[in-house]
Design an enzyme around this catalytic site. Structure first.
Site, PDB file in Angstrom:
ATOM      1  N   GLU A  17      -7.782   7.081  11.896  1.00 27.16           N
ATOM      2  CA  GLU A  17      -8.269   5.777  12.379  1.00 27.16           C
ATOM      3  C   GLU A  17      -8.305   5.758  13.902  1.00 27.16           C
ATOM      4  O   GLU A  17      -9.193   5.147  14.496  1.00 27.16           O
ATOM      5  CB  GLU A  17      -7.396   4.643  11.800  1.00 27.16           C
ATOM      6  CG  GLU A  17      -7.720   4.429  10.325  1.00 27.16           C
ATOM      7  CD  GLU A  17      -6.553   3.998   9.456  1.00 27.16           C
ATOM      8  OE1 GLU A  17      -5.531   3.535   9.979  1.00 27.16           O
ATOM      9  OE2 GLU A  17      -6.678   4.140   8.211  1.00 27.16           O
ATOM     10  N   SER A  54      -4.283   7.485  -0.185  1.00 22.04           N
ATOM     11  CA  SER A  54      -4.186   6.792  -1.475  1.00 22.04           C
ATOM     12  C   SER A  54      -3.006   7.269  -2.332  1.00 22.04           C
ATOM     13  O   SER A  54      -3.123   7.352  -3.552  1.00 22.04           O
ATOM     14  CB  SER A  54      -5.502   6.894  -2.255  1.00 22.04           C
ATOM     15  OG  SER A  54      -6.534   6.244  -1.539  1.00 22.04           O
ATOM     16  N   GLU A 104      -4.689  14.569   5.880  1.00 16.58           N
ATOM     17  CA  GLU A 104      -5.195  13.303   5.338  1.00 16.58           C
ATOM     18  C   GLU A 104      -6.720  13.361   5.281  1.00 16.58           C
ATOM     19  O   GLU A 104      -7.383  13.100   6.295  1.00 16.58           O
ATOM     20  CB  GLU A 104      -4.772  12.132   6.239  1.00 16.58           C
ATOM     21  CG  GLU A 104      -3.278  11.952   6.362  1.00 16.58           C
ATOM     22  CD  GLU A 104      -2.923  10.502   6.719  1.00 16.58           C
ATOM     23  OE1 GLU A 104      -2.158   9.906   5.958  1.00 16.58           O
ATOM     24  OE2 GLU A 104      -3.412   9.990   7.726  1.00 16.58           O
ATOM     25  N   HIS A 143      -4.072  10.197  14.160  1.00 23.72           N
ATOM     26  CA  HIS A 143      -4.470   9.619  12.874  1.00 23.72           C
ATOM     27  C   HIS A 143      -5.988   9.433  12.845  1.00 23.72           C
ATOM     28  O   HIS A 143      -6.604   9.119  13.866  1.00 23.72           O
ATOM     29  CB  HIS A 143      -3.755   8.277  12.670  1.00 23.72           C
ATOM     30  CG  HIS A 143      -3.913   7.768  11.279  1.00 23.72           C
ATOM     31  ND1 HIS A 143      -5.042   7.096  10.864  1.00 23.72           N
ATOM     32  CD2 HIS A 143      -3.104   7.875  10.197  1.00 23.72           C
ATOM     33  CE1 HIS A 143      -4.907   6.798   9.586  1.00 23.72           C
ATOM     34  NE2 HIS A 143      -3.744   7.265   9.152  1.00 23.72           N
ATOM     35  N   LYS A 194       0.381   0.857   9.734  1.00 24.14           N
ATOM     36  CA  LYS A 194      -0.868   0.516  10.441  1.00 24.14           C
ATOM     37  C   LYS A 194      -0.700  -0.871  11.080  1.00 24.14           C
ATOM     38  O   LYS A 194       0.403  -1.212  11.492  1.00 24.14           O
ATOM     39  CB  LYS A 194      -2.052   0.613   9.476  1.00 24.14           C
ATOM     40  CG  LYS A 194      -2.059   1.966   8.750  1.00 24.14           C
ATOM     41  CD  LYS A 194      -3.296   2.242   7.967  1.00 24.14           C
ATOM     42  CE  LYS A 194      -3.148   3.602   7.288  1.00 24.14           C
ATOM     43  NZ  LYS A 194      -4.360   4.025   6.583  1.00 24.14           N
ATOM     44  N   ASN A 239       3.294   4.592   6.947  1.00 27.14           N
ATOM     45  CA  ASN A 239       2.505   4.203   8.116  1.00 27.14           C
ATOM     46  C   ASN A 239       1.962   2.810   7.827  1.00 27.14           C
ATOM     47  O   ASN A 239       1.045   2.657   7.040  1.00 27.14           O
ATOM     48  CB  ASN A 239       1.361   5.219   8.323  1.00 27.14           C
ATOM     49  CG  ASN A 239       0.410   4.764   9.414  1.00 27.14           C
ATOM     50  OD1 ASN A 239       0.706   3.839  10.166  1.00 27.14           O
ATOM     51  ND2 ASN A 239      -0.740   5.429   9.490  1.00 27.14           N
ATOM     52  N   GLY A 276      -7.190   4.844   2.148  1.00 27.64           N
ATOM     53  CA  GLY A 276      -7.486   3.438   1.863  1.00 27.64           C
ATOM     54  C   GLY A 276      -8.609   3.235   0.857  1.00 27.64           C
ATOM     55  O   GLY A 276      -9.102   2.130   0.687  1.00 27.64           O
TER      56      GLY A 276
END
Ligand code: 13P
Length: 249
Positions: free
Chosen positions: A97, A211, A165, A95, A11, A9, A171
């Site tokens: 985010e 990560s 996730e 997701h 992003k 991904n 991240g």
């Protein structure tokens, strides 16, 4: 047997020029004998470039989001038909985010999931708890709710993929331990079994994301309920992404 899936991904990273450079290097690393499915989810502006490079390789193409309407006055949005036309087989939905910054809710996840399934795009539905929720020991309840609401009124989930996730691992450089990830992934499989039965639960692929790196991927992927990964930062470099793909075999 579930075929592992390793998905990058990207992003909001890589211009089309940067995508070309990545792909030129990445396809050279592939031996054609990789056992995992390899998926790249670049920004929309790079879909056509990855699509051009993926022929005669095992690379599949996916998008990072989709809108649930067929077409129309929805400025800034993209439809399933547009993604399919660009060569996509997969789409990431929900997701964290999107949930955190762009008002994604379990209800919008549900609408997107229904549309993707109707169009035969393979959805990767993301679920996961925040650090506060984990610290309050609510992680199972949160993830269970995300699945129940996200999959509401869906009777045939086809080849849907789920990605666990944990938000605190995305991240941050702090991955879930293999045991933490396995505990949640087997819990997710149990929920799917309750909703759709044992056969579907045994078939569905559940990815881990957060990560992932070449250094930790093998141990995480060795867990029985982890069927590959959704990789952010480490998928931006051909070599590290390829090492993670090999770790899934
Ligand atoms: P990182 O691998 O950069 O933590 O991102 C994970 C992720 O959000 C993949 O969707």
């Amino acid at each position: 047997m579930r075929t592992p899936l390793v998905a990058g991904n990207w992003k909001m990273n890589k211009t089309s020029t940067e995508t070309k450079i990545f792909m030129e290097q990445f396809v050279k690393l592939l031996k054609g004998q990789e056992k995992s499915e390899i998926l790249i989810c670049p920004p929309y502006t790079s879909l056509y470039i990855v699509n051009d490079f993926k022929h005669n390789t095992k690379i599949k193409l996916g998008a990072q989001d989709v809108h649930w309407e067929e077409e129309g006055a929805f400025t800034g949005k993209i439809s399933c038909n547009m993604l399919i036309d660009s060569g996509c087989e997969y789409v990431i939905i929900g997701h964290s985010e999107q949930r955190t910054y762009f008002n994604e809710t379990d209800e919008t996840v549900n609408k997107k999931l229904k549309k993707a399934l109707e169009k035969n795009l393979i959805p990767i539905v993301c679920v996961g708890e925040t650090l506060e929720q984990r610290d309050a020991n609510q992680h199972k309840e949160v993830v269970k709710n995300q699945i129940i609401q996200g999959f509401k009124d869906i009777t045939d989930i086809k080849s849907t993929v789920i990605a666990y996730e944990p938000v605190w691992a995305i991240g941050t450089g702090r991955n879930a331990t293999p045991e933490q990830a396995q505990e949640m992934q087997s819990f997710i499989r149990e929920i799917i079994q309750q909703l759709y039965g044992k056969e579907i639960a045994e078939q569905i692929r559940i990815l881990y994301g957060g990560s992932l790196k070449p250094e930790n991927a093998k141990e995480i992927f060795s867990q029985p309920d982890i069927d590959g990964g959704l990789v952010g930062g480490a998928s931006l470099k051909p070599e590290s992404f390829y090492q993670i793909i090999l770790a899934a075999e």
